[in-house]
Write an enzyme that holds these catalytic residues in place. Structure first.
Site, mmCIF file in Angstrom:
data_model
loop_
_atom_site.group_PDB
_atom_site.id
_atom_site.type_symbol
_atom_site.label_atom_id
_atom_site.label_comp_id
_atom_site.label_asym_id
_atom_site.label_seq_id
_atom_site.Cartn_x
_atom_site.Cartn_y
_atom_site.Cartn_z
ATOM 1 N N ASN A 1 -3.663 -5.952 -8.874
ATOM 2 C CA ASN A 1 -2.710 -6.132 -7.771
ATOM 3 C C ASN A 1 -2.952 -7.455 -7.055
ATOM 4 O OD1 ASN A 1 -2.101 -3.519 -8.504
ATOM 5 N ND2 ASN A 1 -3.069 -2.590 -6.742
ATOM 6 N N ASP A 2 -4.184 -7.681 -6.638
ATOM 7 C CA ASP A 2 -4.499 -8.925 -5.943
ATOM 8 C C ASP A 2 -4.533 -10.107 -6.901
ATOM 9 O OD1 ASP A 2 -4.571 -8.324 -3.253
ATOM 10 O OD2 ASP A 2 -6.631 -7.594 -3.320
ATOM 11 N N ARG B 1 -12.211 4.067 -3.175
ATOM 12 C CA ARG B 1 -11.862 3.097 -2.132
ATOM 13 C C ARG B 1 -12.469 3.552 -0.806
ATOM 14 N NH1 ARG B 1 -6.592 3.746 -4.823
ATOM 15 N NH2 ARG B 1 -6.021 1.814 -5.913
ATOM 16 N N HIS C 1 0.819 -1.213 0.000
ATOM 17 C CA HIS C 1 0.000 0.000 0.000
ATOM 18 C C HIS C 1 0.852 1.262 0.000
ATOM 19 C CE1 HIS C 1 -3.750 2.116 0.301
ATOM 20 N NE2 HIS C 1 -3.140 2.949 1.113
ATOM 21 N N CYS D 1 -8.508 -1.497 -12.875
ATOM 22 C CA CYS D 1 -8.317 -0.431 -11.881
ATOM 23 C C CYS D 1 -7.099 -0.696 -11.004
ATOM 24 C CB CYS D 1 -9.556 -0.282 -11.005
ATOM 25 S SG CYS D 1 -9.956 -1.728 -10.019
ATOM 26 N N GLU E 1 -10.432 -10.269 -9.039
ATOM 27 C CA GLU E 1 -9.093 -10.199 -8.465
ATOM 28 C C GLU E 1 -8.643 -11.516 -7.859
ATOM 29 O OE1 GLU E 1 -9.191 -7.158 -5.432
ATOM 30 O OE2 GLU E 1 -11.301 -7.539 -5.025
ATOM 31 N N ARG F 1 -16.662 1.437 -4.491
ATOM 32 C CA ARG F 1 -16.419 0.055 -4.068
ATOM 33 C C ARG F 1 -16.805 -0.105 -2.604
ATOM 34 N NH1 ARG F 1 -10.398 -2.250 -4.416
ATOM 35 N NH2 ARG F 1 -10.142 -0.926 -2.579
#
Length: 594
Positions: A471-472, A308, A201, A519, A448, A345
């Site tokens: 990312n995930d 987020r 992060h 995203c 994800e 989200r």
């Protein structure tokens, strides 16, 4: 003496400044700046905490049993003496007054200074007294935590406000997401952390802020001292401490070149993102707070592709924001975007964004053996149905003020899909019964997890659109903890399995006539722009600071030509090499990759 520390380059560019250390502690420490009018109240917080600890130590000594060792009483006397020593509490006040640190941060900063002084002592007995200082500071931090703080975090003051003009860089073992929120609009020119990977992060936020960062630098926070001059080379992943004048001038020249490039790209702000062959591409913004929305508009975003919401839940000591508070935040973002779509989200708490109150049973993130695989994102929301419906109601209420889309993170099972829509239907009914206005919103799924990517066609039967959280997706596909520097070198967005999952999802969405966007970090990485275009992607969502660079790549791209190479790249064992070779053309002319 010049020192070089090596880590992972995660945010490009050069930063030069004096080091500000965020010391690690066994007690969680909040780091935030206070306003000038809050200095005296914060000093009073420190004074009250000192008095509380003094009473505790005096009480321990008073209640000692008669047969207790004499050394124990002497140790308590030492701790009381340290507690009132000006080298600790007096110097801590100076951090509050001069740097506008909150009391906990000031205390940790002074502990770092004192710990170094003890480490340098020749006498072994005196060196070992460092443990006493650490124990006293830990008691003070715990007392501050019990007392709490009524002070609101303030923007970081300019260095001139504390008597200096020098730029600053932040050095830490790690920076919690909640702390990154406080530093987001700060004076820091760059970040260095001991731990973390390219998509930790800290790395993501540093890139989103458009400032250089190096993570996974191991011992950086121990090797670098407070106020050392530091160069952060975000391109090479090198941190240079106490640089020579020649090296300093070379990096200052590079800084000026980067600034000129940013100014040139800024001129593309209002240019439509259209490829050479006339394909219109949607460039959306990722935001974390409502205050980020005006910046998204200013950068030329045509909407918000990812809001987020979990950052509304952080830095609150485990207390949930109420429905009205959430509604006001969502409405502010929607209205700030002036009619452009806002994709909100649902809360994605867990893994690298822990929440102090993970459930009504007070289960804490740090007790989970593998938080990335545990109770996070939609799993946590479904385990807290009243909280989930409250958030859904707040989002639906905001839809009355503009175009809102709902995005659900980390779906893996069709059973979760059913439960999500049941919760949404219940939230809608509750609003209808109460006569509260809302509009029907499009609902999307975050792809994800490999299982969701493989079942994308099934998911698309239920959703209006999908959004790829790369990312995930990379982390789960390759079984890599993206925040762990020990395996960060194995995190590979070019891995053939990852690229095929992305391509298959985009293809499934097109076949179903549904929208699809990316995203994750790949959307804002110019190295992947041409490849994603070749796969048929026409919607990218990224931090506003990355939009101009990606738009430049899109304006130079020809999707008809790129699409011919997609299959060859995806079937290659070395996709990155194949991409470079095929997309450059036979003449060596660069078409849009690097």
């Amino acid at each position: 003496m010049t020192l070089q520390v090596f880590g992972l380059p995660v945010a490009r560019g050069v930063a030069i400044g004096k080091a500000v250390l965020v010391a690690s502690s066994r007690v969680d420490v909040a780091h935030y700046f206070i306003g000038p009018d809050q200095v005296e109240p914060e000093i009073e917080r420190l004074r009250r905490a000192r008095d509380v600890v003094a009473d505790e130590l005096a009480g321990l000594k008073r209640d000692m049993p008669s047969d207790a060792p004499a050394e124990l009483g002497a140790l308590l006397d030492v701790h009381l003496m340290l507690l009132h020593d000006e080298a600790l509490t007096g110097a801590t006040k100076q951090w509050i007054v001069e740097r506008h640190y909150n009391a906990e941060w000031a205390l940790s900063a002074q502990l770092e200074v004192l710990a170094r002084q003890f480490d340098e002592m020749e006498d072994e007995y005196l060196r070992e007294r460092k443990a006493d200082i650490e124990q006293v500071v830990e008691r003070l931090l715990q007392a501050l935590g019990r007392n709490g703080s009524v002070l609101a975090a303030a923007p970081a003051p300019h260095p001139a406000d504390w008597g200096g003009e020098d730029p600053l860089v932040l050095i830490a073992n790690d920076i919690a997401p909640a702390d990154m929120l406080q530093f987001k609009r700060s004076v820091f020119q760059g970040f260095v952390t001991d731990v973390g990977g390219k998509t930790s992060h800290t790395a993501i936020v540093a890139r989103s802020m458009g400032i250089p960062a190096v993570v996974g630098a191991r011992e950086a926070s121990h090797l670098i001292r407070q106020d050392d001059w530091v160069i952060i080379d975000g391109d090479a992943g090198v941190v240079i401490v106490d640089p020579s004048p020649i090296v300093l001038e070379e990096y200052r020249f590079r800084q000026r070149q980067s600034e000129l490039e940013r100014e040139r790209l800024a001129r593309l702000r209002h240019t439509p993102a259209v490829t050479l062959d006339g394909e219109r591409v949607e460039l959306l913004a990722n935001i974390e707070l409502p205050q980020d929305a005006p910046g998204a508009l200013a950068a030329g975003a045509v909407g918000v592709g990812l809001f987020r919401t979990e950052f509304l839940f952080m830095n609150r000591n485990g207390e949930l924001p109420g429905e009205d508070e959430q509604f006001e935040a969502y409405r502010a973002a929607v209205q700030a975007m002036q009619g452009l779509p806002v994709t909100i989200r649902t809360i994605d708490i867990g893994a690298d964004k822990p929440f102090e109150r993970m459930s009504h049973n007070e289960l804490r993130h740090e007790h989970t053996l593998n938080p990335a695989m545990g109770l996070r994102a939609i799993r946590w929301s479904l385990s807290e149905p009243s909280m989930f419906r409250m958030q859904l109601r707040a989002i639906l209420r905001a839809s009355a003020y503009g175009k809102v889309r709902l995005l659900v993170p980390m779906l893996t099972h069709l059973g979760e899909v059913r439960q999500t829509f049941e919760a949404l239907a219940r939230a809608k009914q509750q609003l209808s019964d109460a006569g509260v206005p809302y509009t029907d919103v499009e609902v999307g799924a975050m792809i994800e997890v490999p299982g969701a990517a493989l079942l994308a066609d099934s998911f698309l039967k239920h959703f209006d659109f999908v959004s790829l959280g790369t990312n995930d997706l990379i982390q789960y596909t390759l079984a890599i903890d993206r925040a762990d520097e020990a395996v960060a070198h194995l995190y590979d967005p070019w891995h053939p399995a990852v690229l095929r999952l992305i391509a298959n999802t985009i293809s499934a969405a097109h076949a179903a006539g549904k929208g699809v966007s990316v995203c994750g970090e790949m959307a804002g990485d110019p190295a992947f722009t041409a490849l994603l275009l070749s796969m048929g992607l026409r919607s990218f969502s990224m931090h506003p600071s990355q939009i101009a660079t990606i738009k430049q790549r899109i304006l130079r791209a020809d999707t008809r030509r790129l699409s011919h190479h997609a299959q060859a790249i995806l079937s290659s064992d070395a996709p990155e090499e194949a991409c470079c070779r095929l997309l450059r053309g036979d003449t060596g002319r660069e078409t849009s990759l690097h």
